[in-house]
Each structure stands twice: as structure tokens, then as C-alpha cells.
Write a protein that holds these residues in place. Structure first.
Motif, PDB file in Angstrom:
ATOM      1  N   PRO A 209       0.828  -1.206   0.000  1.00 50.74           N
ATOM      2  CA  PRO A 209       0.000   0.000   0.000  1.00 50.74           C
ATOM      3  C   PRO A 209       0.863   1.257   0.000  1.00 50.74           C
ATOM      4  O   PRO A 209       2.015   1.238   0.426  1.00 50.74           O
TER       5      PRO A 209
ATOM      6  N   VAL B 221      -3.606   4.148  -3.162  1.00 44.82           N
ATOM      7  CA  VAL B 221      -3.586   2.891  -3.888  1.00 44.82           C
ATOM      8  C   VAL B 221      -2.377   2.877  -4.817  1.00 44.82           C
ATOM      9  O   VAL B 221      -2.107   3.848  -5.509  1.00 44.82           O
TER      10      VAL B 221
ATOM     11  N   GLU C  86       0.334  -2.375  -7.146  1.00 42.12           N
ATOM     12  CA  GLU C  86       0.352  -3.696  -6.511  1.00 42.12           C
ATOM     13  C   GLU C  86      -0.959  -4.025  -5.800  1.00 42.12           C
ATOM     14  O   GLU C  86      -1.229  -5.177  -5.472  1.00 42.12           O
ATOM     15  N   ASP C  87      -1.778  -3.010  -5.544  1.00 43.58           N
ATOM     16  CA  ASP C  87      -3.040  -3.213  -4.836  1.00 43.58           C
ATOM     17  C   ASP C  87      -4.195  -3.590  -5.759  1.00 43.58           C
ATOM     18  O   ASP C  87      -5.270  -3.948  -5.294  1.00 43.58           O
TER      19      ASP C  87
ATOM     20  N   PHE D  27      -6.221  -6.841  -5.219  1.00 44.64           N
ATOM     21  CA  PHE D  27      -7.117  -6.732  -4.064  1.00 44.64           C
ATOM     22  C   PHE D  27      -8.363  -5.929  -4.435  1.00 44.64           C
ATOM     23  O   PHE D  27      -9.481  -6.317  -4.131  1.00 44.64           O
TER      24      PHE D  27
ATOM     25  N   LEU E  67      -7.145   2.673   0.025  1.00 46.33           N
ATOM     26  CA  LEU E  67      -7.255   1.381   0.682  1.00 46.33           C
ATOM     27  C   LEU E  67      -7.652   1.622   2.125  1.00 46.33           C
ATOM     28  O   LEU E  67      -7.140   2.538   2.771  1.00 46.33           O
TER      29      LEU E  67
ATOM     30  N   CYS F 288      -7.153   0.148   5.630  1.00 51.48           N
ATOM     31  CA  CYS F 288      -6.150  -0.761   6.188  1.00 51.48           C
ATOM     32  C   CYS F 288      -6.216  -0.805   7.709  1.00 51.48           C
ATOM     33  O   CYS F 288      -6.577   0.175   8.357  1.00 51.48           O
TER      34      CYS F 288
ATOM     35  N   ASP G  91       4.715  -4.781   3.407  1.00 60.27           N
ATOM     36  CA  ASP G  91       3.431  -5.401   3.119  1.00 60.27           C
ATOM     37  C   ASP G  91       2.872  -6.162   4.319  1.00 60.27           C
ATOM     38  O   ASP G  91       1.673  -6.159   4.569  1.00 60.27           O
TER      39      ASP G  91
ATOM     40  N   ARG H  57      -5.015  -5.099   4.314  1.00 58.99           N
ATOM     41  CA  ARG H  57      -6.031  -4.457   3.478  1.00 58.99           C
ATOM     42  C   ARG H  57      -7.386  -5.064   3.820  1.00 58.99           C
ATOM     43  O   ARG H  57      -7.549  -6.282   3.763  1.00 58.99           O
TER      44      ARG H  57
ATOM     45  N   ASN I 189     -11.965  -0.687   0.549  1.00 61.12           N
ATOM     46  CA  ASN I 189     -11.698   0.406  -0.367  1.00 61.12           C
ATOM     47  C   ASN I 189     -12.731   1.498  -0.144  1.00 61.12           C
ATOM     48  O   ASN I 189     -13.899   1.209   0.103  1.00 61.12           O
TER      49      ASN I 189
END
Length: 183
Positions: free
Chosen positions: A2, A17, A20-21, A24, A59, A61, A74, A79, A82
Motif C-alpha cells: 500500500p 492505492v 500492486e493493490d 485486491f 485502501l 487498512c 506489506d 487491506r 476500499n
């Protein structure tokens, strides 16, 4: 991993965001998470994370108090959902949100949406923010109403869901209503 921390509440953090997110975030089309509200399904390459489309994406979190606010590892961030603030460039901002089923009913959604409302009023010179919820989605409607949103309208038989046409309820929250809530 994130992105940077945008804002934090007591238990949740909103982070930017990163590419890599995207896997998800693509979970948002899973029916147990939410029914699409007319948003297109996109592959990884087609998913816009930069905000150039008039949407601020965050995100939701869970993380420890010692987690790096910039670029966390990570494993330090979980996560759970959204929150989006859309239509920021040409009409009043609209909120969209979802959480993974494992955390439903724990109050994370209310805190995340509250942080997004505060963000929208802080970042944009808008008199109001809006949101939508299906007529049968008692949890989402209750969340919005608990934050002071008022039902402003109904789109009758708006979307075909599980074999029947369902109504979409439109909600709004004025800046002064949000501020009075804090006083």
C-alpha cells in the motif's frame, strides 16, 4: 505494498492505492462483497490508480501504531477494503466503499467512510457529498444514516440484481451538517 498514509482514525487508516493493490481492489466485483453499481470491470492494465479519472481511491487498512506512514512493509498492513471519492471535478463528490466480508459488522466501515467524508470536505470546496445504497442493503443504509446522511431520492428499479430489479437510494450530506455533528 500500500501507498502513503492519507489519514488515520482510531482503528483504520486510509492509504493511497498503488499498482500492486489492483488485485485486491478487483475483488469489488465479487457478489459477496458488493454488487457493481455500473462501474466497468477492468483488468490490471485498465485499472486507474492515479486519480486522473476524477476519483480519489483509498485502501482501508488495519495496521500497528509503529507502521511506516510512507511506504510500509506489506506484512505490516492488512487491506480490508476500499473507499472512493468520485466525480470530484464536475459535480458534488460521491462516496463508494466496500469491506471484505471477514470484517463486516465490526465498525470499520463507519470509521473509514467518516474519514473519507472528512477528507472530501477538507480537500474540495463542495457544499455536499453524496452516496448510494441499494434499498435492500440495510447495513450500508444504516452506516450512511449513522453519519448524518439524508435520503434524497430513489431510483426505482435501477439495477437488475439476483433476478429482480432493485431500487437505488441516493443520500446526501451537507458540509454544515457534518460540522454540526462534530460540535
Amino acid at each position: 505494498m500500500p501507498g502513503a498514509r492519507v489519514t488515520s482514525g482510531e482503528r483504520v487508516t486510509l492509504r493511497t492505492v498503488e499498482s500492486e493493490d489492483v488485485p485486491f481492489l478487483q475483488r469489488s466485483v465479487e457478489p459477496e462483497i458488493r454488487y457493481p453499481l455500473g462501474n466497468p470491470v477492468r483488468n490490471r492494465e485498465g485499472y486507474e490508480v492515479t486519480g486522473e479519472d476524477g476519483t480519489d481511491r483509498f485502501l482501508v487498512c488495519l495496521e500497528g501504531s509503529d507502521t511506516d506512514p510512507g511506504q510500509p512493509d506489506d506484512g505490516d498492513v492488512r487491506r480490508i477494503g476500499n473507499v472512493n471519492v468520485t466525480d470530484i471535478d464536475y459535480k458534488r463528490p460521491e462516496l463508494g466503499y466496500w469491506l471484505v466480508p471477514e470484517v463486516h459488522g465490526e465498525g470499520y466501515g463507519k470509521e473509514a467512510v467518516s474519514l473519507a467524508v472528512e477528507y472530501a470536505f477538507r480537500q474540495y470546496d463542495t457544499p455536499a457529498v453524496g452516496a448510494e445504497a441499494y434499498d435492500y442493503n440495510d447495513a450500508s443504509r444504516g452506516l450512511l444514516e449513522s453519519l448524518g446522511f439524508t435520503e434524497e431520492g430513489r431510483r426505482r428499479k435501477f439495477m437488475f440484481v439476483d433476478g429482480e430489479h432493485r431500487d437505488m437510494l441516493q443520500y446526501g450530506l451537507l458540509r454544515e451538517e457534518w460540522r454540526e455533528r462534530d460540535e
